[in-house]
Motif scaffolding. Structure first.
Motif, PDB file in Angstrom:
ATOM      1  N   LEU A   1      43.484  69.884 -26.616  1.00  0.00           N
ATOM      2  CA  LEU A   1      43.005  69.320 -25.357  1.00  0.00           C
ATOM      3  C   LEU A   1      43.029  70.379 -24.259  1.00  0.00           C
ATOM      4  O   LEU A   1      43.563  71.482 -24.456  1.00  0.00           O
ATOM      5  CB  LEU A   1      43.879  68.129 -24.936  1.00  0.00           C
ATOM      6  CG  LEU A   1      44.045  66.993 -25.949  1.00  0.00           C
ATOM      7  CD1 LEU A   1      45.034  65.955 -25.433  1.00  0.00           C
ATOM      8  CD2 LEU A   1      42.701  66.339 -26.246  1.00  0.00           C
ATOM      9  N   THR A   2      42.456  70.062 -23.127  1.00  0.00           N
ATOM     10  CA  THR A   2      42.500  70.941 -21.956  1.00  0.00           C
ATOM     11  C   THR A   2      43.117  70.170 -20.804  1.00  0.00           C
ATOM     12  O   THR A   2      42.730  69.026 -20.538  1.00  0.00           O
ATOM     13  CB  THR A   2      41.088  71.407 -21.559  1.00  0.00           C
ATOM     14  OG1 THR A   2      40.496  72.092 -22.667  1.00  0.00           O
ATOM     15  CG2 THR A   2      41.153  72.348 -20.363  1.00  0.00           C
TER      16      THR A   2
ATOM     17  N   ILE B   1      43.393  70.042 -17.074  1.00  0.00           N
ATOM     18  CA  ILE B   1      42.820  70.525 -15.823  1.00  0.00           C
ATOM     19  C   ILE B   1      43.598  69.941 -14.653  1.00  0.00           C
ATOM     20  O   ILE B   1      43.813  68.721 -14.586  1.00  0.00           O
ATOM     21  CB  ILE B   1      41.334  70.123 -15.708  1.00  0.00           C
ATOM     22  CG1 ILE B   1      40.547  70.667 -16.909  1.00  0.00           C
ATOM     23  CG2 ILE B   1      40.739  70.619 -14.409  1.00  0.00           C
ATOM     24  CD1 ILE B   1      39.094  70.225 -16.935  1.00  0.00           C
TER      25      ILE B   1
ATOM     26  N   HIS C   1      37.390  64.216 -14.429  1.00  0.00           N
ATOM     27  CA  HIS C   1      37.418  65.351 -15.346  1.00  0.00           C
ATOM     28  C   HIS C   1      38.825  65.657 -15.845  1.00  0.00           C
ATOM     29  O   HIS C   1      39.004  66.041 -17.013  1.00  0.00           O
ATOM     30  CB  HIS C   1      36.796  66.586 -14.692  1.00  0.00           C
ATOM     31  CG  HIS C   1      35.299  66.531 -14.627  1.00  0.00           C
ATOM     32  ND1 HIS C   1      34.494  66.712 -15.714  1.00  0.00           N
ATOM     33  CD2 HIS C   1      34.453  66.265 -13.578  1.00  0.00           C
ATOM     34  CE1 HIS C   1      33.223  66.587 -15.370  1.00  0.00           C
ATOM     35  NE2 HIS C   1      33.167  66.314 -14.079  1.00  0.00           N
ATOM     36  N   SER C   2      39.838  65.493 -15.011  1.00  0.00           N
ATOM     37  CA  SER C   2      41.207  65.760 -15.456  1.00  0.00           C
ATOM     38  C   SER C   2      41.660  64.739 -16.498  1.00  0.00           C
ATOM     39  O   SER C   2      42.424  65.066 -17.404  1.00  0.00           O
ATOM     40  CB  SER C   2      42.169  65.776 -14.263  1.00  0.00           C
ATOM     41  OG  SER C   2      42.241  64.497 -13.657  1.00  0.00           O
TER      42      SER C   2
ATOM     43  N   LEU D   1      39.425  62.897 -18.531  1.00  0.00           N
ATOM     44  CA  LEU D   1      38.570  63.015 -19.718  1.00  0.00           C
ATOM     45  C   LEU D   1      38.988  64.180 -20.600  1.00  0.00           C
ATOM     46  O   LEU D   1      38.915  64.100 -21.837  1.00  0.00           O
ATOM     47  CB  LEU D   1      37.118  63.180 -19.278  1.00  0.00           C
ATOM     48  CG  LEU D   1      36.038  62.859 -20.329  1.00  0.00           C
ATOM     49  CD1 LEU D   1      36.052  61.390 -20.682  1.00  0.00           C
ATOM     50  CD2 LEU D   1      34.664  63.280 -19.822  1.00  0.00           C
ATOM     51  N   SER D   2      39.440  65.276 -19.997  1.00  0.00           N
ATOM     52  CA  SER D   2      39.752  66.479 -20.768  1.00  0.00           C
ATOM     53  C   SER D   2      41.050  66.349 -21.572  1.00  0.00           C
ATOM     54  O   SER D   2      41.269  67.120 -22.506  1.00  0.00           O
ATOM     55  CB  SER D   2      39.857  67.683 -19.823  1.00  0.00           C
ATOM     56  OG  SER D   2      40.949  67.512 -18.925  1.00  0.00           O
ATOM     57  N   ARG D   3      41.909  65.385 -21.235  1.00  0.00           N
ATOM     58  CA  ARG D   3      43.194  65.240 -21.951  1.00  0.00           C
ATOM     59  C   ARG D   3      43.350  63.852 -22.581  1.00  0.00           C
ATOM     60  O   ARG D   3      44.467  63.404 -22.856  1.00  0.00           O
ATOM     61  CB  ARG D   3      44.365  65.514 -21.002  1.00  0.00           C
ATOM     62  CG  ARG D   3      44.439  64.564 -19.809  1.00  0.00           C
ATOM     63  CD  ARG D   3      45.498  65.005 -18.826  1.00  0.00           C
ATOM     64  NE  ARG D   3      45.481  64.207 -17.609  1.00  0.00           N
ATOM     65  CZ  ARG D   3      46.422  63.342 -17.269  1.00  0.00           C
ATOM     66  NH1 ARG D   3      47.460  63.156 -18.069  1.00  0.00           N
ATOM     67  NH2 ARG D   3      46.355  62.671 -16.141  1.00  0.00           N
TER      68      ARG D   3
ATOM     69  N   GLY E   1      46.728  73.297 -26.232  1.00  0.00           N
ATOM     70  CA  GLY E   1      45.577  73.550 -25.375  1.00  0.00           C
ATOM     71  C   GLY E   1      45.974  74.179 -24.061  1.00  0.00           C
ATOM     72  O   GLY E   1      47.145  74.135 -23.655  1.00  0.00           O
TER      73      GLY E   1
ATOM     74  N   ARG F   1      44.780  74.582 -16.994  1.00  0.00           N
ATOM     75  CA  ARG F   1      43.918  75.316 -16.076  1.00  0.00           C
ATOM     76  C   ARG F   1      44.017  74.752 -14.661  1.00  0.00           C
ATOM     77  O   ARG F   1      43.784  73.565 -14.439  1.00  0.00           O
ATOM     78  CB  ARG F   1      42.461  75.254 -16.552  1.00  0.00           C
ATOM     79  CG  ARG F   1      42.240  75.978 -17.876  1.00  0.00           C
ATOM     80  CD  ARG F   1      40.820  75.873 -18.363  1.00  0.00           C
ATOM     81  NE  ARG F   1      40.632  76.625 -19.608  1.00  0.00           N
ATOM     82  CZ  ARG F   1      39.574  76.530 -20.391  1.00  0.00           C
ATOM     83  NH1 ARG F   1      38.572  75.718 -20.046  1.00  0.00           N
ATOM     84  NH2 ARG F   1      39.488  77.239 -21.501  1.00  0.00           N
TER      85      ARG F   1
ATOM     86  N   LEU G   1      31.659  71.964 -12.636  1.00  0.00           N
ATOM     87  CA  LEU G   1      31.765  70.916 -13.651  1.00  0.00           C
ATOM     88  C   LEU G   1      30.800  69.778 -13.383  1.00  0.00           C
ATOM     89  O   LEU G   1      30.149  69.249 -14.290  1.00  0.00           O
ATOM     90  CB  LEU G   1      33.200  70.366 -13.701  1.00  0.00           C
ATOM     91  CG  LEU G   1      34.260  71.227 -14.375  1.00  0.00           C
ATOM     92  CD1 LEU G   1      35.636  70.597 -14.193  1.00  0.00           C
ATOM     93  CD2 LEU G   1      33.961  71.379 -15.863  1.00  0.00           C
TER      94      LEU G   1
END
Length: 406
Positions: A185-186, A188, A231-232, A234-236, A368, A371, A381
């Motif tokens: 995962l990322t 953010i 976005h924070s 969705l990315s995790r 992951g 960031r 984004l």
């Protein structure tokens, strides 16, 4: 806790071996042994009754068979669950599992006694009030009687032969595949305090002079902050689809899952219904038409997340499960890890026929990058969604949003 849907359903069900209506509150506090023994007798009789699911004694309900029971409420003394537990189990063998609660229903205070199906028979260790030592009281239909010796022996055999519940828990992803044990995962992270309000200014050329003025169309001033949240998350995101299959030879009543997610350092993991995840933000102001999950809180949701304690707990109510039947959560569970590391999804399985919760665990290793992003990264984004797959689009709304983003 018994919910409104269960009580409403029980109102329409006539009295029987698993349901007893009581119009008036039991005499208990400061009362004689003779008076208190009436409550004890009803609990014993319900516990010894022949039934497949839990037994209910509803206090503050007037039986009106064949019509639904009338909710009359209780206005006299209130009984404390701990005091009643101590009173009953100081006189009964073996230990009796039950629950007493008082709550509001249909605008009135009512009391509910829930007695799960469990190993019988139950009896008194010595005489008390009008009840005799070692007598097994049993509820038959809508009446209470003393069980015969052959009935008592049959109770023990039936419950022993029934055996332990056999269940099968399934934890899958949103594609109905077994939930993996590792995720890339990322993570953010935005400084939301540093994000400005969204403004969609209009530029007008008047006599060769360019004037900038606010757009006459209302805009969503939280657009950037909504985008950062979207976005924070969705990315995790990890989505889990839960179901339970009853492999027993008998029904399971009021089956329920309690889900927690544990981290090695004891940190709290955010969980929510997948249907409550943040939506992709819109720069236009749609607040007048926005419907939030809170608007539906009056509906009896069968999957809820309680985050008031030190850890979030997801409650999944599956209801009654016939032998061989599978109950599925009405929505996926969204799990949001806080960072790389090991996680453990713990599921407690409960039902009226399960004396002690069955616990199953699913371990996950999450890796992951983490960031840190600023406003410029966020704009990149959010602009990407317009550029990807929309190269040929000439929508006025799309052009306006893309221009505003740039």
């Amino acid at each position: 806790m018994t919910n409104d849907e269960q009580l409403e359903r029980l109102r329409y069900k006539g009295e029987g071996a698993d349901l007893d209506f009581k119009q008036a509150q039991y005499r208990f506090i400061g009362c004689s042994d003779h008076e208190k023994s009436e409550l004890l007798k009803d609990i014993l009789a319900m516990a010894n009754a022949y039934r497949d699911g839990p037994g209910y004694i509803l206090v503050g309900f007037k039986d009106q068979t064949p019509h639904p029971a009338e909710v009359v409420g209780i206005s006299s003394e209130h009984i404390d669950d701990a005091s009643l537990q101590q009173f009953v189990n100081s006189k009964v063998q073996p230990k009796l599992d039950f629950r007493y609660e008082e709550r509001l229903f249909d605008g009135k205070t009512v009391a509910v006694i829930v007695i799960p199906k469990q190993q019988r028979p139950f009896y008194l260790t010595k005489d008390y009030g009008k009840l005799g030592k070692s007598v097994v009281y049993v509820r038959r239909g809508s009446s209470t009687d003393e069980a015969s010796p052959s009935e008592v022996a049959k109770m023990g055999r039936d419950d022993t032969e029934k055996g332990r519940p056999r269940i099968e828990l399934s934890i899958e992803d949103e594609q109905n595949r077994p939930l993996p044990n590792s995720f890339e995962l990322t993570f953010i992270r935005f400084d939301n305090d540093g994000l400005p309000d969204y403004e969609n200014n209009v530029r007008m050329n008047v006599g060769g002079v360019v004037h900038t003025m606010p757009s006459p169309v209302p805009v969503n001033r939280h657009y950037w902050r909504d985008g950062a949240d979207y976005h924070s998350v969705l990315s995790r995101l990890i989505q889990a689809r839960l179901s339970l299959t009853n492999r027993s030879d008998f029904s399971l009543s009021d089956a329920k899952l309690e889900v927690t997610c544990i981290t090695p350092d004891g940190g709290q993991v955010v969980m929510m219904r997948a249907g409550h995840l943040p939506k992709e933000p819109d720069s236009r102001d749609r607040s007048l038409f926005r419907v939030t999950p809170a608007a539906f809180q009056h509906l009896n949701e069968r999957i809820t997340v309680d985050d008031r304690g030190s850890e979030s707990v997801c409650h999944v109510r599956l209801g009654n499960l016939l032998p061989g039947e599978t109950g599925r959560a009405q929505d996926d569970l969204a799990i949001l890890p806080t960072g790389p590391g090991g996680y453990k999804l713990r599921v407690r399985i409960l039902a009226g026929e399960i004396n002690y919760p069955i616990v199953e665990e699913h371990t996950m290793e999450v890796s992951g990058p983490v960031r840190e992003m600023g406003f410029k990264n966020l704009k990149g984004l959010m602009l990407a969604k317009y550029r990807k797959g929309n190269a040929a689009s000439s929508s006025a709304a799309t052009r306006a949003d893309e221009k505003a983003l740039e």
